[in-house]
Design a protein around this motif. Sequence first.
Motif, short mmCIF file in Angstrom:
data_model
loop_
_atom_site.label_atom_id
_atom_site.label_comp_id
_atom_site.label_asym_id
_atom_site.label_seq_id
_atom_site.Cartn_x
_atom_site.Cartn_y
_atom_site.Cartn_z
N PRO A 144 7.22 18.70 53.95
CA PRO A 144 5.87 19.12 53.85
C PRO A 144 4.66 18.38 54.27
O PRO A 144 4.69 17.22 54.94
N SER A 145 3.58 19.30 54.82
CA SER A 145 2.65 19.06 55.59
C SER A 145 1.23 19.67 55.04
O SER A 145 1.28 20.60 54.45
N ASP A 146 0.30 19.07 55.24
CA ASP A 146 -1.00 19.44 54.70
C ASP A 146 -1.47 20.53 55.66
O ASP A 146 -2.58 21.40 54.92
N GLU A 147 -1.04 20.62 56.58
CA GLU A 147 -1.43 21.85 57.66
C GLU A 147 -0.27 22.36 58.05
O GLU A 147 0.72 21.59 58.40
N PRO A 148 -0.42 23.47 58.64
CA PRO A 148 0.68 23.89 59.54
C PRO A 148 1.37 23.21 60.60
O PRO A 148 0.26 23.05 61.66
N GLY A 149 2.30 22.94 60.76
CA GLY A 149 3.05 22.04 61.78
C GLY A 149 4.16 22.71 62.49
O GLY A 149 4.46 22.15 63.57
N ILE A 150 4.52 24.00 61.76
CA ILE A 150 5.78 24.57 62.50
C ILE A 150 5.43 26.17 62.32
O ILE A 150 5.18 26.65 61.24
N GLY A 151 5.06 26.63 63.61
CA GLY A 151 4.70 28.24 63.28
C GLY A 151 5.84 28.92 63.12
O GLY A 151 7.14 28.44 62.94
N ALA A 162 6.74 23.79 49.63
CA ALA A 162 5.59 23.37 50.24
C ALA A 162 4.87 24.51 50.95
O ALA A 162 5.51 25.69 51.50
N GLU A 163 3.39 24.47 50.95
CA GLU A 163 3.00 25.48 51.72
C GLU A 163 3.08 25.43 53.20
O GLU A 163 3.21 26.46 53.83
N HIS A 164 3.13 24.40 53.83
CA HIS A 164 3.19 24.12 55.12
C HIS A 164 4.51 23.05 55.43
O HIS A 164 4.52 22.02 54.46
N THR A 165 4.83 23.25 56.58
CA THR A 165 5.73 22.30 57.01
C THR A 165 5.72 21.64 58.33
O THR A 165 4.81 22.12 58.97
#
Length: 342
Positions: A179-186, A11-14
């Motif tokens: 996985p997430s559509d936007e960053p959720g863990i920096g 995934a690109e973002h999580t």
Amino acid sequence: MAARLAQVEGAEHTAMLGLGVYRPARVVTNDEVAGPIDSSDEWIRTRSGIKTRRFASDAETIVEMSAAAGRDALAAAGITADQVNCVIVATSTWLLLTPAAAPQVATQLGMNHPAAFDISAGCAGFCHAIAVASDLVKGGTAKYALVVGVERLTDAVNPTDRGTAFLFADGAGAVVIGPSDEPGIGPTVWGSDGTQHRAIRQDKDWMEFFNEIDAKGADAVRPYLAMEGTAVFRWAAHSLKTVCLDAIASAGLTPGDIDAMVPHQANGRIIEIMARELKLPQDTALANDIEHTGNTSAASIPLAMEALLRSGETKPGTDALLVAFGAGLSYAAQVVKLPNWQ
């Protein structure tokens, strides 16, 4: 020519998709723990901010508490057990060198043979596990991971030790990472300082204890958790500001962008100092679950997240700074979007 190995894309973002917690049924007051350490309710409140804490019964085991928290995290995330590819249990109080607790937690939850392992990073264990799980999902090694922070510190603490008996307690918290559509863990800012390894430690190793049994028999004293409270306080109060600011900057934010702060619930005074040093906005929600839960080490962050969400001071999807420190000394911080909870 050697064949080229195939690569798996993750995934690109999580993000943390769901949160669940387990708090033992038994509520323990300061008066109950004060007697064996010749203390008082006022002394304990003044030095730690703690009013009550939870102690687990014999039936509330590491596995049972982890499974209960994990079950609610899965429900909050809308994920079924058979979709989880990895289970990570962060704990310092699973009292077996082997096997780990995580495979038993996975089986208890009815999962389909996921990878499962424990990590030990003291009170920073949950934040470490978040970092590992997020990277596994980004790397394609897992699509969904269950992270559990769980402790039965009452198994490790000497009830007559004035430095630890009033602080520590039991509980579990879990999150599903996927996985997430936007960053959720920096990005995670983490590290360790082995020069401070004696600040929080087991006071003797198991071989030393076994040798004592051979020499003293029933007079041998089992290992207990020991802590140099002043050293820990000074280290945390003066060393974590930079870690927190680096985590915020790594997420592309400023302290003014932070909606909530969820620090490890080590000590009420440390929590206040950290918030003041970071100059967070006045309306930033600050987790202070230690008042009713005590210090639950690796379970502290998820329990504090749930308490903050339940209070209504913040809500899922807001930007929160997580920061924890503990035995090692180990530390970790990351900015996250707060998860759905149940």
